[in-house]
Enzyme design. Structure first.
Site, PDB file in Angstrom:
ATOM      1  N   THR A 176     -10.428   6.705  -2.531  1.00 30.16           N
ATOM      2  CA  THR A 176      -9.608   7.209  -3.634  1.00 30.16           C
ATOM      3  C   THR A 176     -10.448   8.128  -4.514  1.00 30.16           C
ATOM      4  O   THR A 176     -11.663   7.992  -4.569  1.00 30.16           O
ATOM      5  CB  THR A 176      -9.120   5.987  -4.441  1.00 30.16           C
ATOM      6  OG1 THR A 176      -8.110   5.353  -3.686  1.00 30.16           O
ATOM      7  CG2 THR A 176      -8.577   6.345  -5.802  1.00 30.16           C
ATOM      8  N   ARG A 204       3.882   0.052   0.494  1.00 28.76           N
ATOM      9  CA  ARG A 204       2.823  -0.627  -0.279  1.00 28.76           C
ATOM     10  C   ARG A 204       2.306   0.296  -1.393  1.00 28.76           C
ATOM     11  O   ARG A 204       2.038   1.469  -1.192  1.00 28.76           O
ATOM     12  CB  ARG A 204       1.678  -1.015   0.665  1.00 28.76           C
ATOM     13  CG  ARG A 204       0.493  -1.698  -0.027  1.00 28.76           C
ATOM     14  CD  ARG A 204      -0.594  -0.713  -0.384  1.00 28.76           C
ATOM     15  NE  ARG A 204      -1.800  -1.380  -0.881  1.00 28.76           N
ATOM     16  CZ  ARG A 204      -2.805  -0.738  -1.460  1.00 28.76           C
ATOM     17  NH1 ARG A 204      -2.764   0.570  -1.609  1.00 28.76           N
ATOM     18  NH2 ARG A 204      -3.853  -1.399  -1.896  1.00 28.76           N
ATOM     19  N   ASP A 207      -3.273  -0.112  -6.883  1.00 27.24           N
ATOM     20  CA  ASP A 207      -3.531  -0.036  -8.324  1.00 27.24           C
ATOM     21  C   ASP A 207      -3.538   1.391  -8.859  1.00 27.24           C
ATOM     22  O   ASP A 207      -3.302   1.620 -10.041  1.00 27.24           O
ATOM     23  CB  ASP A 207      -4.891  -0.668  -8.638  1.00 27.24           C
ATOM     24  CG  ASP A 207      -6.015   0.051  -7.896  1.00 27.24           C
ATOM     25  OD1 ASP A 207      -5.884   0.248  -6.657  1.00 27.24           O
ATOM     26  OD2 ASP A 207      -7.012   0.437  -8.530  1.00 27.24           O
ATOM     27  N   THR A 227     -11.482   2.379  -8.254  1.00 23.34           N
ATOM     28  CA  THR A 227     -11.337   2.514  -6.803  1.00 23.34           C
ATOM     29  C   THR A 227     -11.754   1.218  -6.121  1.00 23.34           C
ATOM     30  O   THR A 227     -12.778   0.627  -6.480  1.00 23.34           O
ATOM     31  CB  THR A 227     -12.178   3.674  -6.241  1.00 23.34           C
ATOM     32  OG1 THR A 227     -12.137   3.605  -4.803  1.00 23.34           O
ATOM     33  CG2 THR A 227     -13.633   3.627  -6.695  1.00 23.34           C
ATOM     34  N   GLY A 228     -10.961   0.789  -5.167  1.00 23.07           N
ATOM     35  CA  GLY A 228     -11.296  -0.440  -4.457  1.00 23.07           C
ATOM     36  C   GLY A 228     -10.047  -1.086  -3.901  1.00 23.07           C
ATOM     37  O   GLY A 228      -9.011  -0.431  -3.764  1.00 23.07           O
TER      38      GLY A 228
END
Ligand code: ASP
Length: 309
Positions: A176, A204, A207, A227-228
């Site tokens: 991201t 889907r 965040d 990001t994650g």
């Protein structure tokens, strides 16, 4: 001493083991990151505002196929692309977000248009696309986003039983992109854009487009882009959590961001990182993965970029 202006960007955190990228690739990626920071610093020096500058930095990252946003976005389980983005202004708390976007080459432009030209904060799917057309924003076919590298990642993920967030046998870094900045007027802003996670289920949403989870900005505290593994970042309301720790817990930016990344997220098994600037122009870029593509700079510190620690 406060920084008059500062900027930080990321191109995603994740399981990119050292050695997966050739040194030429590493150099290419860090050079891109550094040049985007340099452009941001020049614009900030010339009096540009944080909101426009984070948007522009994200556009540059979306256009670069190395990163999982815009061109080069990951494939979903159906073999197509659904993109998410959000942007927030710390001065006004205005925000714009889109998710499930399939035909807008730069979803961050669409998020900004939602903020500026609609009475809403967040538009999803077909409604977001219809709004993009109303706003006469550019449209592309969905395969504009496809690259051979991402297709290969989808194949590997699907051979490996589907829901693959961090498979060990391939490089599935999250990828991201995001930017945060503080300008000369004391305003902060944040922007984030993503293709999500390889092989994700149709529909889907992670965040990144969710204000408070992947993106947050408030002049009282800071601007954050995360990001994650989005499912964890949503549950820990990561970006707002950093701000809240500062505002109500009186924590420094550094302490707040580190607590979220190294204490809160791991408590549910979440991995990733974030970039943040506070209203004094301090910068922090913590991550609990092996690497995070990142760049930063300020009026007192020339542009720098890194992948690993
Ligand atoms: N946070 C993004 C998501 O879960 C992925 C990423 O950061 O690369 O959609």
């Amino acid at each position: 001493m406060a920084n008059e202006y500062s900027i930080a960007i990321h191109g995603g955190a994740g399981a990119m083991s050292k050695g997966k990228l050739t040194s030429a690739q590493e150099e290419e990626i860090t050079a891109v990151l550094k040049s985007i920071v340099e452009e941001g610093l020049a614009a900030l020096k010339n009096g540009g505002n944080a909101l426009d500058i984070v948007q522009e930095a994200v556009v540059r990252l979306e256009d670069c196929p190395w990163f999982n946003a815009g061109k080069g976005a990951v494939f979903n389980h159906q073999g197509s692309h659904e993109l998410d983005a959000s942007i927030m202004c710390g001065a006004t708390l205005d925000a714009g977000a889109v998710s499930g976007v399939r035909f807008s080459p730069n979803p961050i432009h669409l998020a900004r248009a939602v903020m500026d030209h609609s009475s809403h904060v967040y538009l999803g799917g077909a409604g977001a696309e219809a709004f993009a057309r109303d706003q006469q924003l550019p449209q592309v076919s969905n395969d504009y986003f496809s690259t051979a590298m991402r297709y290969q990642q989808l194949q590997t993920a699907q051979q490996g039983q589907g829901v693959t967030l961090e498979p060990t046998q391939n490089d599935f870094k999250y990828g991201t992109v995001g930017a945060v900045a503080k300008d000369r007027y004391g305003n902060v802003a944040a922007a984030t854009s993503t293709g999500g996670i390889t092989n994700k289920q149709y529909g889907r949403i992670g965040d990144s487009p969710v204000i408070g989870a992947g993106t947050y900005a408030n002049n009282v505290t800071c601007a954050v882009s995360a990001t994650g593994h989005g499912e964890h970042f949503l549950r820990h309301v990561v970006a707002h959590n950093v701000s809240a720790r500062m505002q109500w817990g009186k924590q420094t930016l550094e302490r707040a961001a580190h607590a979220v990344i190294f204490e809160d997220l791991p408590s549910t098994g979440g991995s990733g990182g974030l970039i943040a600037v506070d209203n004094q122009g301090n910068i922090t870029l913590p991550f609990n993965t092996e690497g995070m593509y990142r760049g930063w700079g300020s009026d007192q510190q020339p542009a720098e970029s890194k992948i690993y620690t």
